[in-house]
Design an enzyme around this catalytic site. Sequence first.
Site, PDB file in Angstrom:
ATOM      1  N   SER A   1       0.837  -1.194   0.000  1.00  0.00           N
ATOM      2  CA  SER A   1       0.000   0.000   0.000  1.00  0.00           C
ATOM      3  C   SER A   1       0.879   1.254   0.000  1.00  0.00           C
ATOM      4  O   SER A   1       1.751   1.386  -0.865  1.00  0.00           O
ATOM      5  CB  SER A   1      -0.952  -0.033   1.196  1.00  0.00           C
ATOM      6  OG  SER A   1      -1.949   0.953   1.081  1.00  0.00           O
TER       7      SER A   1
ATOM      8  N   ARG B   1     -11.895   7.021   9.330  1.00  0.00           N
ATOM      9  CA  ARG B   1     -11.430   5.634   9.338  1.00  0.00           C
ATOM     10  C   ARG B   1     -12.475   4.690   8.753  1.00  0.00           C
ATOM     11  O   ARG B   1     -12.149   3.766   8.005  1.00  0.00           O
ATOM     12  CB  ARG B   1     -11.082   5.224  10.764  1.00  0.00           C
ATOM     13  CG  ARG B   1     -10.678   3.767  10.924  1.00  0.00           C
ATOM     14  CD  ARG B   1      -9.419   3.440  10.137  1.00  0.00           C
ATOM     15  NE  ARG B   1      -8.903   2.124  10.507  1.00  0.00           N
ATOM     16  CZ  ARG B   1      -7.831   1.558   9.962  1.00  0.00           C
ATOM     17  NH1 ARG B   1      -7.170   2.202   9.026  1.00  0.00           N
ATOM     18  NH2 ARG B   1      -7.436   0.367  10.350  1.00  0.00           N
TER      19      ARG B   1
ATOM     20  N   ASP C   1      -8.651  -6.373  -5.076  1.00  0.00           N
ATOM     21  CA  ASP C   1      -8.249  -5.058  -4.582  1.00  0.00           C
ATOM     22  C   ASP C   1      -8.740  -3.990  -5.560  1.00  0.00           C
ATOM     23  O   ASP C   1      -8.223  -3.860  -6.663  1.00  0.00           O
ATOM     24  CB  ASP C   1      -6.724  -5.012  -4.454  1.00  0.00           C
ATOM     25  CG  ASP C   1      -6.200  -3.693  -3.883  1.00  0.00           C
ATOM     26  OD1 ASP C   1      -6.999  -2.758  -3.668  1.00  0.00           O
ATOM     27  OD2 ASP C   1      -4.976  -3.603  -3.667  1.00  0.00           O
TER      28      ASP C   1
ATOM     29  N   HIS D   1      -8.027  -5.055  -0.673  1.00  0.00           N
ATOM     30  CA  HIS D   1      -6.720  -4.432  -0.483  1.00  0.00           C
ATOM     31  C   HIS D   1      -5.996  -4.972   0.748  1.00  0.00           C
ATOM     32  O   HIS D   1      -4.768  -5.132   0.748  1.00  0.00           O
ATOM     33  CB  HIS D   1      -6.905  -2.919  -0.362  1.00  0.00           C
ATOM     34  CG  HIS D   1      -5.625  -2.155  -0.216  1.00  0.00           C
ATOM     35  ND1 HIS D   1      -4.660  -2.126  -1.196  1.00  0.00           N
ATOM     36  CD2 HIS D   1      -5.139  -1.409   0.822  1.00  0.00           C
ATOM     37  CE1 HIS D   1      -3.639  -1.390  -0.791  1.00  0.00           C
ATOM     38  NE2 HIS D   1      -3.897  -0.945   0.421  1.00  0.00           N
ATOM     39  N   ASP D   2      -6.738  -5.267   1.803  1.00  0.00           N
ATOM     40  CA  ASP D   2      -6.134  -5.740   3.050  1.00  0.00           C
ATOM     41  C   ASP D   2      -5.500  -7.121   2.930  1.00  0.00           C
ATOM     42  O   ASP D   2      -4.874  -7.580   3.894  1.00  0.00           O
ATOM     43  CB  ASP D   2      -7.175  -5.766   4.169  1.00  0.00           C
ATOM     44  CG  ASP D   2      -7.121  -4.525   5.044  1.00  0.00           C
ATOM     45  OD1 ASP D   2      -6.250  -3.661   4.797  1.00  0.00           O
ATOM     46  OD2 ASP D   2      -7.948  -4.411   5.971  1.00  0.00           O
TER      47      ASP D   2
END
Length: 369
Positions: free
Chosen positions: A149, A218, A314, A347-348
Amino acid sequence: MTDQRFGLSRHARLGPLRLDGGATLDVVEIAYETYGTLDAEAGNAVLICHALTGDQHVASPHPRTGKPGWWTRLVGEGKPIDPARHFVVCANVLGSCMGSSGPASTDPATGRAYAMAFPVITIRDMVRAQGLLVDHLGIRTLAAVVGGSMGGMQALSWPATFPDRVRAAVVIASTARHTAQNIAFHEVGRQAIMADPRWRGGDYPADEPPAAGLAVARMAAHITYLSEIGLTEKFGRKLQGREAKGFGFDADFQVESYLRHQGLSFVDRFDANSYLYITRAMDYFDLAEEHGGTLAAAFRPTAARFCLVSFDSDWLYPTVESRHIVHALNAAGCPASFVELSSPYGHDAFLLESPAMNRVVDGFLRGGA
């Protein structure tokens, strides 16, 4: 006698550091950790670069949350990045809030927190600060720079900024520049923070932060780290602790409760102004723009090897972004390997259990030994 530069919970006072925006930091505080032993030639150093809300505790418990290091799946005994073979360095980025210089740190000129008087920074500024740290540790050339990232942005920027100081770069789930969509999501988060009355133009006391705004920021960002299939599999439309809809605005759905928890837990460990500064640095990132508008030009001076990894679910930094980087590396004549891995986690995925990713990284790093 033990070298005090090496170990956990280290700090270095370095500088000066000239920033891309024109300002100069006379003193730069860098909080960092090292694992393993630097060999006699100082040739086994691997720098790990963290993402937006990460920190230097890559393989050690977090001092505020007590949770294990954020990349222990990749870093540790028997892992692809192994302190038995590598001298591992991980530094808190410039602008963050875990001990490195940023808006939450003290301005020596005033004795108060910099807040919004801290100069706006870039990814390249973060890399130059890491360069000062690498000098401090007595390392001329890094065996590898590894990051996912925003950490991948730094890993890309390293050979572009210091072409003769890094032998390999591992870039995972990343991009060479932020798109309009990336910038748009960050702007929503920044506006949520700045709309919180407790933000006070950035001049808030440490015990009264703009927690509500930071939590919403967040929550919005966390959605981009996941995938639709992952959210559907984990939550679907399941209700949270009830058998019927409440016909109100409490968290009826499990996914609502999950996002609220993510937001609330985040404010206990991160500074709102740091969030503004780091997201701005990410939005400013455009490696081609820094090198005359051509991405290949960023890589032509370096002899480094590159490994790129993307994930098919992602949508924050999709595979097309990695392919764009690979094409530029090919045009520059740089040795590059690339793989797209399958994962439902979005993405994680780079932070989660991924045996395939570990095999790729391990093979690449051993291939340069």
